[in-house]
Design a protein around this motif. Structure first.
Motif, PDB file in Angstrom:
ATOM      1  N   UNK A  26       0.828  -1.208   0.000  1.00  0.00           N
ATOM      2  CA  UNK A  26       0.000   0.000   0.000  1.00  0.00           C
ATOM      3  C   UNK A  26       0.867   1.265   0.000  1.00  0.00           C
ATOM      4  N   UNK A  27       1.883   1.279   0.856  1.00  0.00           N
ATOM      5  CA  UNK A  27       2.772   2.448   0.933  1.00  0.00           C
ATOM      6  C   UNK A  27       3.553   2.620  -0.369  1.00  0.00           C
ATOM      7  N   UNK A  28       4.038   1.514  -0.938  1.00  0.00           N
ATOM      8  CA  UNK A  28       4.803   1.584  -2.190  1.00  0.00           C
ATOM      9  C   UNK A  28       3.960   2.139  -3.330  1.00  0.00           C
ATOM     10  N   UNK A  29       2.722   1.686  -3.432  1.00  0.00           N
ATOM     11  CA  UNK A  29       1.836   2.197  -4.478  1.00  0.00           C
ATOM     12  C   UNK A  29       1.536   3.680  -4.270  1.00  0.00           C
ATOM     13  N   UNK A  30       1.326   4.082  -3.018  1.00  0.00           N
ATOM     14  CA  UNK A  30       1.081   5.496  -2.726  1.00  0.00           C
ATOM     15  C   UNK A  30       2.274   6.341  -3.147  1.00  0.00           C
ATOM     16  N   UNK A  31       3.485   5.823  -2.907  1.00  0.00           N
ATOM     17  CA  UNK A  31       4.698   6.548  -3.301  1.00  0.00           C
ATOM     18  C   UNK A  31       4.802   6.673  -4.825  1.00  0.00           C
ATOM     19  N   UNK A  32       4.527   5.587  -5.525  1.00  0.00           N
ATOM     20  CA  UNK A  32       4.587   5.619  -6.994  1.00  0.00           C
ATOM     21  C   UNK A  32       3.549   6.576  -7.558  1.00  0.00           C
ATOM     22  N   UNK A  33       2.359   6.542  -6.989  1.00  0.00           N
ATOM     23  CA  UNK A  33       1.272   7.371  -7.502  1.00  0.00           C
ATOM     24  C   UNK A  33       1.399   8.828  -7.107  1.00  0.00           C
ATOM     25  N   UNK A  46       0.498  12.809   2.345  1.00  0.00           N
ATOM     26  CA  UNK A  46      -0.225  11.565   2.624  1.00  0.00           C
ATOM     27  C   UNK A  46       0.753  10.434   2.961  1.00  0.00           C
ATOM     28  N   UNK A  47       1.874  10.400   2.272  1.00  0.00           N
ATOM     29  CA  UNK A  47       2.898   9.399   2.581  1.00  0.00           C
ATOM     30  C   UNK A  47       3.409   9.561   4.007  1.00  0.00           C
ATOM     31  N   UNK A  48       3.699  10.796   4.377  1.00  0.00           N
ATOM     32  CA  UNK A  48       4.156  11.062   5.746  1.00  0.00           C
ATOM     33  C   UNK A  48       3.078  10.678   6.759  1.00  0.00           C
ATOM     34  N   UNK A  49       1.829  10.922   6.389  1.00  0.00           N
ATOM     35  CA  UNK A  49       0.721  10.588   7.280  1.00  0.00           C
ATOM     36  C   UNK A  49       0.658   9.088   7.528  1.00  0.00           C
TER      37      UNK A  49
END
Length: 339
Positions: A26-33, A46-49
């Protein structure tokens, strides 16, 4: 960067105890997106959150959980007192100042309407978010207390008075279920609480329920959802990037719709910003985690998710941290400490 540094510092504990592969995905996809987002700043936030919420949850499980639960409960009481102060001291003073600006731009917007209605937001960005913070903070402590249900219901009633939140009734209706399950004779009290709360709230906010009212919550949500749905259709597979919703909403906003920064629906929010791929990773995370939870730990997660079908409280740092705490609860924690 400080959050990331501390996160890495505790990496050994986090990897073995907390960060399972579904959270990594989930975190990896958020970073890519975030890379292709129209608003990278919001995406990085959002990543930091997420990282900060995972860190807080990890530290919680590395600490004396019963002591922290008591501290959470005391924090909930403090927030209630602050909310009462805000409603009966701060807001009257603000209203006096607003009277001199009546009809101007300063006297416009949802926040000003909330002040006039007496809907407090505490330390948070929304009355609806503030409404569920107190039940979430106090639940783990009160579920193990003999008279926990009465205290929990009382706190819910006070928060209803402070926030006038329709969403809170739905939230409390779910959160009280474990208390009723323990003592079934409380069922009538439970049903009476929900019914009386609905009646009182309808009386308090009857002007908002008029179909032509610009503050009608049902009409506003319909327009928010319709706009979000159209945003998703423009890029259904991988979305427009995490954090992009505030930039895209004005382009798809329906006539008469209110200005928002979130879709007010966690499913549509994920679809708009990450498409089917991002939503699938979130559903997979939930599936993997929820099947390991006890009933008492499952309920707060269900309440947060259902609440976020009509709100955006998940994106509050406090709610997200509590969400990750609850979603990783040990089955033995609640069952072994009942009183």
């Amino acid at each position: 960067m400080a959050v990331l540094a501390v996160f890495i510092l505790f990496s050994k504990t986090l990897i073995t105890r907390f960060l399972s592969h579904e959270i990594y995905i989930y975190i990896a996809l958020a970073a890519i997106m975030t890379i292709y987002s129209t608003n990278r700043f919001a995406g990085v936030n959002y990543l930091y959150l997420i990282l900060a919420s995972c860190l807080i949850a990890s530290l919680y499980y590395a600490s004396d959980k019963e002591l922290v639960d008591k501290m959470f409960f005391l924090g909930a009481l403090f927030l209630v007192l602050y909310g009462l102060f805000q409603k009966y001291v701060t807001y009257p003073a603000l209203l006096e100042q607003l009277n001199s600006y009546k009809g101007s731009l300063i006297d416009s917007g949802i926040f000003m309407n909330h002040i006039r209605m007496g809907r407090v937001n505490g330390l948070f960005n929304s009355s609806n978010t503030f409404a569920i913070i107190v039940p979430l903070l106090s639940y783990r402590y009160l579920i193990r207390q003999k008279y926990g249900m009465y205290i929990f219901a009382a706190l819910g009633a006070v928060m209803l008075l402070l926030t006038s939140s329709f969403n809170l009734i739905i939230f409390m209706a779910i959160m009280v279920i474990p208390f009723v399950k323990k003592k079934r004779e409380h069922l009538i009290l439970y049903l009476a609480f929900i019914l009386i709360s609905m009646i009182i709230l309808i009386i308090i906010r009857n002007s908002d329920l008029i179909p032509k009212s610009g503050m009608n919550p049902f009409i506003m949500r319909y327009k928010n959802f319709s706009s979000a749905y159209r945003i998703w259709l423009s890029s259904p597979l991988y979305g427009h990037g995490v954090g992009s919703f505030p930039d895209l909403y004005p382009l798809y906003r329906l006539p008469g719709a209110n200005e928002v920064k979130f879709a007010h629906n966690i499913i549509l929010q994920h679809l708009c910003e990450g498409g089917i791929i991002f939503l699938s990773s979130f559903v997979y995370l939930l599936f993997r985690k929820l099947r390991k939870l006890s009933f008492e730990s499952y309920i707060p997660i269900a309440a947060v998710l259902i609440h976020n079908m009509l709100s955006f409280s998940f994106y509050s740092s406090t709610v997200m941290a509590l969400f990750f705490i609850y979603i990783n609860t040990d089955k033995e924690h609640n069952s072994g400490n009942d009183k």
